[in-house]
Design a protein around this motif. Structure first.
Motif, PDB file in Angstrom:
ATOM      1  N   SER A  31       0.866  -1.170   0.000  1.00  0.00           N
ATOM      2  CA  SER A  31       0.000   0.000   0.000  1.00  0.00           C
ATOM      3  C   SER A  31       0.905   1.222   0.000  1.00  0.00           C
ATOM      4  O   SER A  31       2.125   1.104   0.106  1.00  0.00           O
ATOM      5  CB  SER A  31      -0.907   0.013   1.231  1.00  0.00           C
ATOM      6  OG  SER A  31      -0.238   0.542   2.358  1.00  0.00           O
ATOM      7  N   GLU A  32       0.301   2.404  -0.112  1.00  0.00           N
ATOM      8  CA  GLU A  32       1.103   3.622  -0.055  1.00  0.00           C
ATOM      9  C   GLU A  32       1.356   4.060   1.385  1.00  0.00           C
ATOM     10  O   GLU A  32       1.948   5.108   1.609  1.00  0.00           O
ATOM     11  CB  GLU A  32       0.426   4.742  -0.842  1.00  0.00           C
ATOM     12  CG  GLU A  32       0.492   4.524  -2.344  1.00  0.00           C
ATOM     13  CD  GLU A  32       0.189   5.779  -3.135  1.00  0.00           C
ATOM     14  OE1 GLU A  32      -0.005   6.839  -2.513  1.00  0.00           O
ATOM     15  OE2 GLU A  32       0.137   5.688  -4.365  1.00  0.00           O
ATOM     16  N   THR A  73      -3.963   2.360  -3.861  1.00  0.00           N
ATOM     17  CA  THR A  73      -3.527   3.300  -2.811  1.00  0.00           C
ATOM     18  C   THR A  73      -3.622   2.638  -1.435  1.00  0.00           C
ATOM     19  O   THR A  73      -2.662   2.630  -0.675  1.00  0.00           O
ATOM     20  CB  THR A  73      -4.387   4.569  -2.850  1.00  0.00           C
ATOM     21  OG1 THR A  73      -4.324   5.122  -4.168  1.00  0.00           O
ATOM     22  CG2 THR A  73      -3.875   5.602  -1.851  1.00  0.00           C
ATOM     23  N   LEU A  75      -4.673   2.928   1.753  1.00  0.00           N
ATOM     24  CA  LEU A  75      -3.964   3.531   2.888  1.00  0.00           C
ATOM     25  C   LEU A  75      -4.199   2.811   4.201  1.00  0.00           C
ATOM     26  O   LEU A  75      -3.444   2.994   5.154  1.00  0.00           O
ATOM     27  CB  LEU A  75      -4.357   5.010   3.011  1.00  0.00           C
ATOM     28  CG  LEU A  75      -3.812   5.903   1.889  1.00  0.00           C
ATOM     29  CD1 LEU A  75      -4.379   7.308   1.999  1.00  0.00           C
ATOM     30  CD2 LEU A  75      -2.290   5.934   1.891  1.00  0.00           C
ATOM     31  N   ALA A 134      -5.399  11.399  -5.652  1.00  0.00           N
ATOM     32  CA  ALA A 134      -4.804  10.416  -6.538  1.00  0.00           C
ATOM     33  C   ALA A 134      -5.729  10.177  -7.730  1.00  0.00           C
ATOM     34  O   ALA A 134      -6.936  10.400  -7.647  1.00  0.00           O
ATOM     35  CB  ALA A 134      -4.579   9.099  -5.790  1.00  0.00           C
ATOM     36  N   ALA A 136      -7.425   7.863  -8.863  1.00  0.00           N
ATOM     37  CA  ALA A 136      -7.934   6.576  -8.395  1.00  0.00           C
ATOM     38  C   ALA A 136      -8.925   5.985  -9.380  1.00  0.00           C
ATOM     39  O   ALA A 136      -9.534   6.696 -10.192  1.00  0.00           O
ATOM     40  CB  ALA A 136      -8.595   6.756  -7.031  1.00  0.00           C
ATOM     41  N   TYR A 322       1.552  14.696  -0.465  1.00  0.00           N
ATOM     42  CA  TYR A 322       1.975  13.480   0.239  1.00  0.00           C
ATOM     43  C   TYR A 322       3.379  13.061  -0.179  1.00  0.00           C
ATOM     44  O   TYR A 322       4.238  12.777   0.665  1.00  0.00           O
ATOM     45  CB  TYR A 322       0.976  12.351  -0.040  1.00  0.00           C
ATOM     46  CG  TYR A 322       1.410  11.002   0.481  1.00  0.00           C
ATOM     47  CD1 TYR A 322       1.491  10.756   1.847  1.00  0.00           C
ATOM     48  CD2 TYR A 322       1.752   9.969  -0.391  1.00  0.00           C
ATOM     49  CE1 TYR A 322       1.894   9.516   2.332  1.00  0.00           C
ATOM     50  CE2 TYR A 322       2.152   8.736   0.085  1.00  0.00           C
ATOM     51  CZ  TYR A 322       2.216   8.511   1.440  1.00  0.00           C
ATOM     52  OH  TYR A 322       2.621   7.288   1.915  1.00  0.00           O
ATOM     53  N   HIS A 414     -10.302   7.506   4.292  1.00  0.00           N
ATOM     54  CA  HIS A 414      -9.351   6.439   3.970  1.00  0.00           C
ATOM     55  C   HIS A 414      -9.936   5.049   4.164  1.00  0.00           C
ATOM     56  O   HIS A 414      -9.459   4.091   3.581  1.00  0.00           O
ATOM     57  CB  HIS A 414      -8.090   6.568   4.825  1.00  0.00           C
ATOM     58  CG  HIS A 414      -7.265   7.773   4.484  1.00  0.00           C
ATOM     59  ND1 HIS A 414      -6.182   8.148   5.233  1.00  0.00           N
ATOM     60  CD2 HIS A 414      -7.362   8.669   3.475  1.00  0.00           C
ATOM     61  CE1 HIS A 414      -5.642   9.243   4.710  1.00  0.00           C
ATOM     62  NE2 HIS A 414      -6.365   9.575   3.648  1.00  0.00           N
TER      63      HIS A 414
END
Length: 459
Positions: A31-32, A73, A75, A134, A136, A322, A414
């Motif tokens: 993940s990021e 992503t 998170l 992002a 996404a 970020y 998130h």
């Protein structure tokens, strides 16, 4: 029967659409955020709803976990295969199926990204507003109930998804909702799947609400001496009903990061980034009104951007914040926090968090979508430093407790995944969280859909 049997059968049916390449498994196991590598046993790239239904039926026969995957992503580790299984990557399901300009809606496959959709919509005079930063995938955005910079005006994915096509845990294909703008026909199954993080089924088609492109757009950057000054200007704007399209906060540490990363020269003070949408006269009036509110709280140095290229540069700077923050400490990982509180409690939540991070000796720039009470602290850590990791985790925990105390939630956008699973019972209460588990049990009795996430663990 088991995961390996499922993979063997999937390979026979799907051929090259399934891979066990180490690099692709690792790509789907990250993940990021700060979570450790947790790769699946295989990755599948379906091309149609029929492919998805067939692979789910195969996995169901072998009790093999199925994890949906968009842009990755993740998170809170929503896409990591914590119990092994097959990652279903929707990269090859990215067609825009139908644009209904007269009704202001669009139907897409889940792999379409928000930028791809808006590029296709440019000639129609419409756009899709939800912008999490992002680029996404829209399926992933629905699955996590994403929001972002424009939620203060246009709402979140919850407000902009009209209907879905979903493959259930048994491999059946269902449709929820319709293109009508309202309905009182039974349970709202559409919004049961929006935010379910793939634990109830896989979204294979979405019908989304569109909005008209505004006649005029104006963006601005405004500095403040303190974060509370900036936040109190936001609170005033929200309380008088000023229709701001975006209103973002960056604290001084965030400004230092974006200056270095984007080669900008913002004053080293907390900043608000704003955008106004509407007619030429409405935008001018909104901007003037906010300017007066900001000046009441010491706002200074308004820098207006009306040209499209200047606005694009401004929001690219914010969206890259970020990555800019990560560069403050090369080699560090980040614990990315996300809480949301009532707007009247926002100043206290941010001020207490900043003091807490300073006392903990942590680097944690704060930024967020403050127009709806949502903010983040990016806690930079050296993963090899156990004490620092512990302090960051404890600070993140205190942020959640602070949100609860102030009437808020452990996550505004998130999601839960595994990162915030431990807060679900505290936020919702034992009975309500158990009810979520009962819904999961009813729709996914064999627990193959993204197991280990969101709902109470099964015994």
């Amino acid at each position: 029967m088991g995961i390996q049997d499922a993979i063997a059968e999937l390979q026979a049916v799907l051929g090259e659409a399934l891979t066990r390449s180490k690099s692709e498994l690792e790509q789907h196991g990250r993940s990021e955020s700060h979570f450790p590598l947790t790769p699946p046993d295989a990755v599948v790239y379906p091309r149609s709803t029929q492919d998805v239904a067939e692979l789910v039926r195969i996995c169901a026969r072998h009790s093999c976990p199925v994890i949906g995957f968009g842009a990755g992503t993740s998170l809170e580790a929503q896409t990591q295969a914590v119990q092994g299984g097959v990652a279903v990557n929707f990269r090859d399901m990215r067609r825009i199926l139908q644009i209904n300009a007269a009704d202001m809606d669009v139907t897409v496959q889940p792999g379409v990204t928000r930028e791809e959709l808006n590029e296709e919509l440019r000639a129609t005079g419409l756009f899709f507003p939800v912008d999490p930063g992002a680029n996404a995938s829209l399926g992933g955005m629905a699955s996590t109930r994403a929001s972002g910079t424009t939620a203060v005006r246009y709402g979140t994915m919850r407000d902009n998804v009209l209907a879905l096509e979903v493959v259930t845990a048994s491999g059946e294909v269902i449709r929820t909702g319709s293109r009508a703008r309202k309905s009182s026909a039974g349970y709202d199954l559409t919004h049961l799947f929006v935010g379910a993080e793939g634990t109830l089924g896989l979204i294979t088609e979405l019908t989304l609400r569109l909005h008209g492109q505004p006649e005029a757009v104006s963006s601005a950057v405004c500095a403040f001496d303190t974060v509370p000054d900036a936040v109190n200007a936001v609170i005033d704007a929200v309380q008088i009903g000023l229709p701001v399209a975006r209103i973002e906060l960056m604290d001084t540490d965030s400004v230092i990061a974006v200056n270095a990363y984007s080669n900008s020269d913002l004053p080293l003070k907390p900043h608000l980034l704003l955008e106004f949408h509407g007619s030429e006269s409405a935008v001018a009036e909104q901007a003037e009104t906010f300017g007066e509110l900001a000046r009441d709280h010491g706002g200074l140095g308004f820098d207006w951007a009306t040209r499209a290229e200047d606005r694009k540069a401004l929001w690219a700077m914010r969206h890259n914040a970020y990555y800019a923050i990560l560069q403050l400490r090369p080699g560090a990982r980040a614990i990315v926090t996300d809480i949301c509180v009532p707007i009247s409690a926002l100043a206290d939540a941010i001020d207490e968090t900043r003091a807490d991070l300073a006392q903990s000796g942590l680097t944690g720039p704060i930024l967020g979508h403050v127009g709806d009470g949502n903010f983040h602290a990016i806690l930079l850590i050296d993963e090899s430093d156990g004490d620092e990791v512990r302090r960051a985790q404890e600070a993140s925990h205190r942020m959640v407790q602070r949100a609860f105390r102030l009437g808020g939630t452990c996550t505004g956008e998130h999601g839960i995944g595994i990162g915030k699973l431990g807060y679900m019972e505290e936020e919702h209460g034992h009975t309500a969280w158990t009810m979520m588990g009962n819904i999961k049990q009813a729709l996914d009795p064999d627990n193959i859909m993204n197991p280990g996430k969101l709902v109470p663990p099964r015994n």
